[in-house]
Enzyme design. Structure first.
Site, mmCIF file in Angstrom:
data_model
loop_
_atom_site.group_PDB
_atom_site.id
_atom_site.type_symbol
_atom_site.label_atom_id
_atom_site.label_comp_id
_atom_site.label_asym_id
_atom_site.label_seq_id
_atom_site.Cartn_x
_atom_site.Cartn_y
_atom_site.Cartn_z
ATOM 1 N N ARG A 7 0.827 -1.218 0.000
ATOM 2 C CA ARG A 7 0.000 0.000 0.000
ATOM 3 C C ARG A 7 0.858 1.265 0.000
ATOM 4 O O ARG A 7 0.343 2.360 -0.189
ATOM 5 C CB ARG A 7 -0.912 0.011 1.215
ATOM 6 N N LYS A 16 -15.214 -0.428 -0.769
ATOM 7 C CA LYS A 16 -15.359 -0.615 0.681
ATOM 8 C C LYS A 16 -14.691 0.514 1.461
ATOM 9 O O LYS A 16 -15.256 1.055 2.412
ATOM 10 C CB LYS A 16 -14.789 -1.971 1.091
ATOM 11 N N PRO A 57 -20.547 -0.510 4.208
ATOM 12 C CA PRO A 57 -19.251 -1.094 3.849
ATOM 13 C C PRO A 57 -19.271 -2.611 4.030
ATOM 14 O O PRO A 57 -19.670 -3.104 5.086
ATOM 15 C CB PRO A 57 -18.284 -0.456 4.856
ATOM 16 N N ASP A 105 -16.914 -5.736 4.175
ATOM 17 C CA ASP A 105 -15.554 -6.288 4.277
ATOM 18 C C ASP A 105 -15.664 -7.805 4.374
ATOM 19 O O ASP A 105 -16.726 -8.374 4.162
ATOM 20 C CB ASP A 105 -14.852 -5.708 5.506
ATOM 21 N N GLN A 155 -24.644 -1.580 9.985
ATOM 22 C CA GLN A 155 -23.366 -2.191 9.635
ATOM 23 C C GLN A 155 -22.446 -2.277 10.845
ATOM 24 O O GLN A 155 -21.802 -3.296 11.062
ATOM 25 C CB GLN A 155 -22.714 -1.383 8.512
ATOM 26 N N PHE A 212 -20.993 -5.686 12.370
ATOM 27 C CA PHE A 212 -19.550 -5.887 12.306
ATOM 28 C C PHE A 212 -18.987 -6.162 13.693
ATOM 29 O O PHE A 212 -18.225 -7.108 13.904
ATOM 30 C CB PHE A 212 -18.869 -4.652 11.702
#
Length: 278
Positions: free
Chosen positions: A168, A208, A225, A227, A264, A268
């Site tokens: 990254r 995302k 989002p 994931d 979410q 999560f």
DNA sequence: GCCCAGGGATGCG
DNA sequence: CGCATCCATGGG
């Protein structure tokens, strides 16, 4: 839940809609530490010192108005939960994480942080961000500020690699160089569709990550989002084998509308915390 | 030693 | 568009 706002502190008594540990541990923020009944929470160059127990949360800061908004204290979470809890898929998650609040964090800090989050684990994400603060952020005495965009522009690809960004590093370098303070301000003023388009045009930001930046940094709540965790849970609960995260996200936003972001986070946190394989 | 992590970029059809 | 493959690194 009673909220008192003074000049240099906020006192919340009977906080049934605010559990500090849940709010910090649910994956929306990477800069905080909790030791016993004391916590420090950071956003850009600001810090809040928080003491808490079951019956009371006391927030201290030199910028108390910022943290009043940061902790989303004007929003009625009882109302949100009363609507979402009617959904059978959400009920256990809401009961478990009933004290979660969605923070109003800094858009730029969220943008940088969630680029690092891609295909990464939370412990390492925190380490990388701490490294960037310590090496490029302003020394505030007792802590380091999150590096401003101009400060981060001084970092090389090698610097980002040293921060542990792995592959990254290159994406981060390119995006940081491309971004401008003016661009961030424009982003805040865009509508939802424009924000999404702008964000995914940047290196290291896909659907995302863009949704996370919008939810945690831009106050957009009608995003979901998806994931690896949400993907797994979705398949378990619906007994499907859908791996198109874009499709899952669209379906869940259609289902939960303006409450998608809240739904979410409850899901999560619950499933990740309990590592549930339904 | 192995699997996985709050996925994205790229190339191919 | 959808799909497969590759990607650095370290946490658990």
């Amino acid at each position: 839940m009673k909220i008192e706002l003074a000049k240099d502190k906020i006192i919340i008594t009977n906080p049934q809609d605010f559990d500090l540990v849940q709010t910090l541990n649910c994956g929306q923020i990477f800069r905080y530490n909790i030791v016993g009944d004391l916590a420090y929470v950071y956003s850009m160059d600001k810090r809040a010192k928080i003491t808490f127990n079951k019956n009371k949360i006391e927030i201290l800061s030199s910028d108390i108005k910022f943290f009043y908004n940061f902790f989303d204290l004007d929003r009625d979470y009882s109302k949100i939960k009363s609507i979402l809890i009617k959904d059978e898929f959400l009920r256990p998650a809401i009961e478990y994480g009933a004290g979660i609040r969605i923070l109003n964090n800094d858009a730029y800090e969220m943008l940088i942080s969630f680029i690092i989050s891609a295909n990464n684990n939370i412990a390492r994400i925190k380490k990388s961000i701490e490294y960037l603060c310590a090496h490029f952020g302003k020394d505030m005495g007792e802590y380091f500020a999150f590096p401003t965009l101009n400060e981060l522009k001084k970092a090389s690809i090698a610097d980002f690699e040293k921060a542990g960004l792995g592959y990254r590093a290159r994406q981060m370098f390119e995006t940081v160089q491309k971004l401008s303070a003016d661009g961030i301000e424009k982003l805040k003023a865009m509508n939802k569709e424009e924000q999404f388009k702008f964000l995914i045009s940047l290196k290291g930001i896909g659907e995302k990550v863009a949704n996370c930046i919008m939810l945690f940094g831009l106050g957009v709540k009608d995003v979901f989002p998806v994931d690896t965790w949400i993907n797994k849970v979705y398949n378990d609960l619906t007994k499907r084998k859908e791996n198109d995260r874009k499709k899952i996200s669209r379906e869940l936003v259609a289902r939960y509308g303006n409450l998608s972001g809240f739904a979410q986070q409850y899901v999560f946190y619950y499933y990740r915390e309990n590592k549930i394989k339904v």
